[in-house]
Design a protein around this motif. Structure first.
Motif, PDB file in Angstrom:
ATOM      1  N   ASN A 138      44.749  54.906  39.743  1.00  0.00           N
ATOM      2  CA  ASN A 138      43.627  54.000  39.969  1.00  0.00           C
ATOM      3  C   ASN A 138      44.016  53.034  41.088  1.00  0.00           C
ATOM      4  N   PRO A 139      43.038  52.366  41.687  1.00  0.00           N
ATOM      5  CA  PRO A 139      43.342  51.497  42.832  1.00  0.00           C
ATOM      6  C   PRO A 139      44.374  50.415  42.515  1.00  0.00           C
ATOM      7  N   THR A 140      44.300  49.848  41.330  1.00  0.00           N
ATOM      8  CA  THR A 140      45.244  48.788  40.966  1.00  0.00           C
ATOM      9  C   THR A 140      46.663  49.323  40.936  1.00  0.00           C
ATOM     10  N   ALA A 141      46.876  50.410  40.224  1.00  0.00           N
ATOM     11  CA  ALA A 141      48.216  50.994  40.124  1.00  0.00           C
ATOM     12  C   ALA A 141      48.718  51.422  41.497  1.00  0.00           C
ATOM     13  N   LEU A 142      47.847  52.015  42.286  1.00  0.00           N
ATOM     14  CA  LEU A 142      48.254  52.483  43.613  1.00  0.00           C
ATOM     15  C   LEU A 142      48.647  51.311  44.513  1.00  0.00           C
ATOM     16  N   LEU A 143      47.856  50.245  44.507  1.00  0.00           N
ATOM     17  CA  LEU A 143      48.191  49.096  45.356  1.00  0.00           C
ATOM     18  C   LEU A 143      49.502  48.451  44.933  1.00  0.00           C
ATOM     19  N   LEU A 144      49.735  48.334  43.646  1.00  0.00           N
ATOM     20  CA  LEU A 144      51.005  47.767  43.183  1.00  0.00           C
ATOM     21  C   LEU A 144      52.173  48.654  43.591  1.00  0.00           C
ATOM     22  N   GLU A 145      51.993  49.968  43.492  1.00  0.00           N
ATOM     23  CA  GLU A 145      53.038  50.918  43.884  1.00  0.00           C
ATOM     24  C   GLU A 145      53.300  50.850  45.394  1.00  0.00           C
ATOM     25  N   CYS A 168      39.569  49.071  49.145  1.00  0.00           N
ATOM     26  CA  CYS A 168      38.121  49.284  49.227  1.00  0.00           C
ATOM     27  C   CYS A 168      37.587  49.910  47.940  1.00  0.00           C
ATOM     28  N   GLU A 169      38.306  50.876  47.406  1.00  0.00           N
ATOM     29  CA  GLU A 169      37.899  51.506  46.147  1.00  0.00           C
ATOM     30  C   GLU A 169      37.931  50.485  45.011  1.00  0.00           C
ATOM     31  N   GLY A 170      38.957  49.658  44.990  1.00  0.00           N
ATOM     32  CA  GLY A 170      39.079  48.642  43.952  1.00  0.00           C
ATOM     33  C   GLY A 170      37.952  47.632  43.990  1.00  0.00           C
ATOM     34  N   VAL A 195      34.250  31.063  39.445  1.00  0.00           N
ATOM     35  CA  VAL A 195      35.311  31.713  40.231  1.00  0.00           C
ATOM     36  C   VAL A 195      35.346  31.218  41.671  1.00  0.00           C
ATOM     37  N   GLY A 196      34.582  30.161  41.940  1.00  0.00           N
ATOM     38  CA  GLY A 196      34.610  29.594  43.289  1.00  0.00           C
ATOM     39  C   GLY A 196      33.759  30.330  44.289  1.00  0.00           C
ATOM     40  N   TRP A 250      37.778  40.214  42.495  1.00  0.00           N
ATOM     41  CA  TRP A 250      38.760  41.187  42.995  1.00  0.00           C
ATOM     42  C   TRP A 250      39.865  40.489  43.784  1.00  0.00           C
ATOM     43  N   ASP A 251      39.482  39.539  44.612  1.00  0.00           N
ATOM     44  CA  ASP A 251      40.450  38.857  45.465  1.00  0.00           C
ATOM     45  C   ASP A 251      41.516  38.123  44.647  1.00  0.00           C
ATOM     46  N   ALA A 252      41.177  37.725  43.426  1.00  0.00           N
ATOM     47  CA  ALA A 252      42.122  37.019  42.557  1.00  0.00           C
ATOM     48  C   ALA A 252      42.954  37.979  41.697  1.00  0.00           C
ATOM     49  N   ALA A 253      42.678  39.265  41.796  1.00  0.00           N
ATOM     50  CA  ALA A 253      43.384  40.266  40.993  1.00  0.00           C
ATOM     51  C   ALA A 253      44.761  40.570  41.589  1.00  0.00           C
ATOM     52  N   PRO A 254      45.734  40.883  40.739  1.00  0.00           N
ATOM     53  CA  PRO A 254      47.077  41.216  41.233  1.00  0.00           C
ATOM     54  C   PRO A 254      47.082  42.336  42.277  1.00  0.00           C
ATOM     55  N   ALA A 255      46.212  43.324  42.124  1.00  0.00           N
ATOM     56  CA  ALA A 255      46.183  44.431  43.090  1.00  0.00           C
ATOM     57  C   ALA A 255      45.772  43.955  44.473  1.00  0.00           C
ATOM     58  N   ALA A 256      44.776  43.092  44.548  1.00  0.00           N
ATOM     59  CA  ALA A 256      44.350  42.564  45.846  1.00  0.00           C
ATOM     60  C   ALA A 256      45.444  41.698  46.458  1.00  0.00           C
TER      61      ALA A 256
END
Length: 119
Positions: free
Chosen positions: A6-13, A39-41, A68-69, A90-96
């Motif tokens: 998934n986008p989150t796991a991939l970005l962290l990797e 973009c997918e995330g 969320v501002g 999304w911008d506040a997510a660890p993946a971003a």
């Protein structure tokens, strides 16, 4: 790394991989994969936020935006407010954040997604 991540796991990797890279070409490849995942995330988050906010009143959506501002500004359409809410979420997510770190690492070694002819 599999293409099924998934986008989150991939970005962290990808961000973890980039920490040990200094080759601009390798960093550009990782950055490119990261950009697609980012973009997918954001699209996934926007879809989820859209479903969550569909039954809400405009006032409730405005409250969520403000929390969320991403305030619902005068003249904004509901869809624009929902998109701003999704982006802020999304911008506040660890993946971003991981993608931001990846992009900054790549930039330190001269790698970016824009070709020199654009710069």
């Amino acid at each position: 790394m599999t293409m099924e991540m998934n986008p989150t796991a991939l970005l962290l990797e990808l961000a973890a991989q980039a920490r040990n890279m200094s080759d601009p070409d390798a960093l550009r490849d990782v950055l490119s994969a990261g950009h697609r995942a980012w973009c997918e995330g954001v699209a996934d988050v926007q879809g989820g936020i859209g479903r969550e906010t569909a039954p809400l009143s405009d006032a409730e959506v405005a409250e969520r935006c403000a929390a969320v501002g991403a305030p619902w500004e005068k003249g904004m359409l509901r869809g624009e407010a929902v998109a701003a809410l999704a982006f802020a979420t999304w911008d506040a997510a660890p993946a971003a954040m991981a993608y931001t770190d990846l992009a900054e690492r790549a930039a330190r070694f001269g790698a970016c997604l824009l070709g020199e002819e654009v710069l």
